[in-house]
Design a protein around this motif. Structure first.
Motif, PDB file in Angstrom:
ATOM      1  N   THR A  72       0.829  -1.187   0.000  1.00 53.66           N
ATOM      2  CA  THR A  72       0.000   0.000   0.000  1.00 53.66           C
ATOM      3  C   THR A  72       0.875   1.253   0.000  1.00 53.66           C
ATOM      4  O   THR A  72       1.910   1.296   0.663  1.00 53.66           O
ATOM      5  N   PRO A  73       0.468   2.313  -0.721  1.00 49.38           N
ATOM      6  CA  PRO A  73       1.249   3.550  -0.709  1.00 49.38           C
ATOM      7  C   PRO A  73       1.089   4.365   0.567  1.00 49.38           C
ATOM      8  O   PRO A  73       1.711   5.414   0.711  1.00 49.38           O
ATOM      9  N   ARG A  74       0.259   3.883   1.505  1.00 53.81           N
ATOM     10  CA  ARG A  74       0.144   4.584   2.786  1.00 53.81           C
ATOM     11  C   ARG A  74       1.524   4.676   3.432  1.00 53.81           C
ATOM     12  O   ARG A  74       2.218   3.670   3.583  1.00 53.81           O
ATOM     13  N   LYS A  75       1.930   5.875   3.810  1.00 56.84           N
ATOM     14  CA  LYS A  75       3.247   6.103   4.388  1.00 56.84           C
ATOM     15  C   LYS A  75       3.134   6.267   5.901  1.00 56.84           C
ATOM     16  O   LYS A  75       2.487   7.186   6.390  1.00 56.84           O
ATOM     17  N   GLU A  76       3.733   5.360   6.639  1.00 54.98           N
ATOM     18  CA  GLU A  76       3.776   5.440   8.096  1.00 54.98           C
ATOM     19  C   GLU A  76       5.214   5.185   8.545  1.00 54.98           C
ATOM     20  O   GLU A  76       5.829   4.204   8.128  1.00 54.98           O
ATOM     21  N   ASP A  77       5.743   6.074   9.383  1.00 53.05           N
ATOM     22  CA  ASP A  77       7.096   5.859   9.894  1.00 53.05           C
ATOM     23  C   ASP A  77       7.149   4.692  10.861  1.00 53.05           C
ATOM     24  O   ASP A  77       8.167   4.013  10.995  1.00 53.05           O
ATOM     25  N   ASP A  78       6.029   4.449  11.546  1.00 55.21           N
ATOM     26  CA  ASP A  78       5.949   3.360  12.532  1.00 55.21           C
ATOM     27  C   ASP A  78       7.107   3.413  13.518  1.00 55.21           C
ATOM     28  O   ASP A  78       7.755   2.402  13.804  1.00 55.21           O
ATOM     29  N   GLU A  79       7.368   4.591  14.039  1.00 55.28           N
ATOM     30  CA  GLU A  79       8.431   4.742  15.030  1.00 55.28           C
ATOM     31  C   GLU A  79       7.902   4.364  16.405  1.00 55.28           C
ATOM     32  O   GLU A  79       6.939   4.945  16.901  1.00 55.28           O
ATOM     33  N   ILE A  80       8.552   3.391  17.019  1.00 57.00           N
ATOM     34  CA  ILE A  80       8.108   2.880  18.308  1.00 57.00           C
ATOM     35  C   ILE A  80       8.626   3.750  19.446  1.00 57.00           C
ATOM     36  O   ILE A  80       9.734   4.280  19.383  1.00 57.00           O
ATOM     37  N   GLU A  81       7.810   3.907  20.466  1.00 56.48           N
ATOM     38  CA  GLU A  81       8.220   4.633  21.673  1.00 56.48           C
ATOM     39  C   GLU A  81       7.889   3.774  22.890  1.00 56.48           C
ATOM     40  O   GLU A  81       6.750   3.311  23.041  1.00 56.48           O
ATOM     41  N   ILE A  82       8.886   3.520  23.717  1.00 51.12           N
ATOM     42  CA  ILE A  82       8.676   2.766  24.958  1.00 51.12           C
ATOM     43  C   ILE A  82       8.267   3.744  26.045  1.00 51.12           C
ATOM     44  O   ILE A  82       8.978   4.701  26.339  1.00 51.12           O
ATOM     45  N   LEU A  83       7.099   3.493  26.652  1.00 49.18           N
ATOM     46  CA  LEU A  83       6.558   4.403  27.656  1.00 49.18           C
ATOM     47  C   LEU A  83       6.865   3.959  29.083  1.00 49.18           C
ATOM     48  O   LEU A  83       6.904   4.787  29.993  1.00 49.18           O
ATOM     49  N   SER A  84       7.051   2.670  29.298  1.00 47.27           N
ATOM     50  CA  SER A  84       7.260   2.178  30.670  1.00 47.27           C
ATOM     51  C   SER A  84       7.967   0.838  30.646  1.00 47.27           C
ATOM     52  O   SER A  84       8.065   0.190  29.608  1.00 47.27           O
ATOM     53  N   GLY A  85       8.444   0.417  31.812  1.00 52.40           N
ATOM     54  CA  GLY A  85       9.026  -0.904  31.970  1.00 52.40           C
ATOM     55  C   GLY A  85      10.496  -1.012  31.638  1.00 52.40           C
ATOM     56  O   GLY A  85      11.066  -2.101  31.726  1.00 52.40           O
ATOM     57  N   VAL A  86      11.129   0.103  31.240  1.00 54.14           N
ATOM     58  CA  VAL A  86      12.554   0.102  30.912  1.00 54.14           C
ATOM     59  C   VAL A  86      13.223   1.286  31.608  1.00 54.14           C
ATOM     60  O   VAL A  86      12.725   2.421  31.543  1.00 54.14           O
ATOM     61  N   PHE A  87      14.323   1.017  32.279  1.00 51.24           N
ATOM     62  CA  PHE A  87      15.083   2.074  32.960  1.00 51.24           C
ATOM     63  C   PHE A  87      16.566   1.847  32.736  1.00 51.24           C
ATOM     64  O   PHE A  87      17.057   0.731  32.883  1.00 51.24           O
ATOM     65  N   ASP A  88      17.250   2.892  32.331  1.00 48.54           N
ATOM     66  CA  ASP A  88      18.695   2.803  32.112  1.00 48.54           C
ATOM     67  C   ASP A  88      19.044   1.716  31.094  1.00 48.54           C
ATOM     68  O   ASP A  88      20.054   1.018  31.218  1.00 48.54           O
TER      69      ASP A  88
END
Length: 366
Positions: free
Chosen positions: A57-73
């Motif tokens: 599909t020509p739909r353009k999505e960067d699909d950049e993931i962002e971790i909001l919780s559960g990870v530190f350092d």
């Protein structure tokens, strides 16, 4: 709406809609101390995202993931990991027309019958875009399994009736073509076929195969928690999948027992032998002489490669004229507009890999 959570020990819950503000996943049960960042997950999402080639599909999505919780350092804390993907290229107006009728091959009719209401913008929760959240969770599962010596080789086995030749199998070729086929000649032929299908405003399906290497014997349980049964459930939960096979699959129905049975043999212990079990006898390991069973016996992994494949239907949204019924109970002819894949299979390769990894780990994390 129930049914958006999978797993026991390693549990995932996906959320969001195709044309909503965002979608994402919450992972509960990931052990603490695992090195994890967005950079570990993004390559998997990049394999799935739209707009990569003329076959998607020509739909353009960067699909950049962002971790909001559960990870530190840079390490997991053992608490729920929440991840989000923002939708940035919704053309909801493309779907306003379909609010009044039921698209063939889609969940429009069944959603209306069950809930009396549906999000018609791209299919809402039944959209293939929901699988992006699964891929994010699968990337975490794959990272854990990799540390346990378990690896995945996943690829397109066929597009329509164009199938790879195992004589030409080249694992390095998988990432060299946009169809993710390990056979260059088959990929070239399939590419030309897809272009012909597209010119006719139609679509095509195919088969994805996943090989899991290094899995020890003993994963899975008999009866209702068989590993192969759970793999089938996980892969059938992908919207476009209509069939799942383990090992030789449906072809076993045409074989005699003497042809289908995998014999057991002794093999000298070798730390590099991924097919060996943990059982030793006189400094030898018990392995199978063949693998028609696909690495699973009695619902439990037997130590050889696990081989699973999923059959995908053709993309149901096509410009070619189709017959349907509208909400006024009138028969009408439609041509579905919008941005759609002529073939779902290439972008689904990583989805099959993700769901296989999640299945291996969701009840058997160590």
């Amino acid at each position: 709406m129930a049914g958006s959570t999978l797993g026991n020990i390693f549990k995932i819950s996906t959320w969001g809609e195709s044309h909503g503000k965002a979608l994402g996943v919450v992972i509960d049960g990931c052990p603490a101390g695992l090195s994890l960042s967005e950079a570990d997950i993004q390559p998997y999402l990049d394999r799935r995202k739209p707009g990569q080639s003329r076959y998607t599909t020509p739909r353009k999505e960067d699909d950049e993931i962002e971790i909001l919780s559960g990870v530190f350092d840079g390490k997991t804390t053992g608490t729920p990991i929440s991840m989000i993907l923002y939708n940035t290229s919704q053309h909801s107006g493309d779907y306003s027309e379909i609010a009044s009728y039921y698209r063939p091959g889609h969940a429009d009719y069944t959603f209306d019958k069950k809930y009396g209401f549906r999000d018609y913008r791209g299919g809402g929760r039944s959209s293939g875009r929901e699988t992006a959240a699964r891929v994010a969770a699968g990337a975490v599962a794959i990272k854990i399994l990799k540390e346990l010596g378990i690896s995945f080789t996943t690829y397109t086995r066929s597009i329509g009736d164009i199938e790879i030749s195992y004589d030409n199998f080249d694992e390095n070729e998988i990432m060299n073509n946009m169809l993710y086929m390990p056979d260059k000649q088959a990929a070239d032929n399939a590419g030309r076929y897809i272009e012909e299908i597209s010119k006719d405003h139609d679509s095509i399906g195919g088969v994805i195969e996943c090989k899991v290497s290094g899995a020890p014997a003993g994963i899975g349980d008999p009866v209702f928690e068989k590993l192969d049964a759970n793999l089938a459930k996980a892969l059938m939960s992908i919207g476009a999948v209509k069939g799942v096979e383990i090992g030789d699959g449906i072809s076993v129905s045409r074989k005699k027992g003497s042809d289908n049975n995998d014999g057991f043999i002794l093999c000298e212990n070798n730390p590099d032998n991924n097919n060996s079990t943990s059982d030793n006898y006189n400094s030898s390991s018990i392995i199978k002489s063949s693998n028609h069973a696909g690495g699973i016996l009695g619902g439990i992994s037997d130590g050889s490669d696990i081989l699973v494949r999923a059959s995908f239907k053709a993309t149901p949204s096509i410009l070619k004229e189709q017959t349907t019924v509208n909400k006024n109970n009138e028969e009408i002819n439609i041509s579905i507009k919008g941005r759609h894949d002529p073939v779902i299979v290439p972008r689904a390769v990583v989805v099959v890999e993700a769901m296989t990894a999640i299945t291996l780990i969701r009840r058997n994390i160590t």
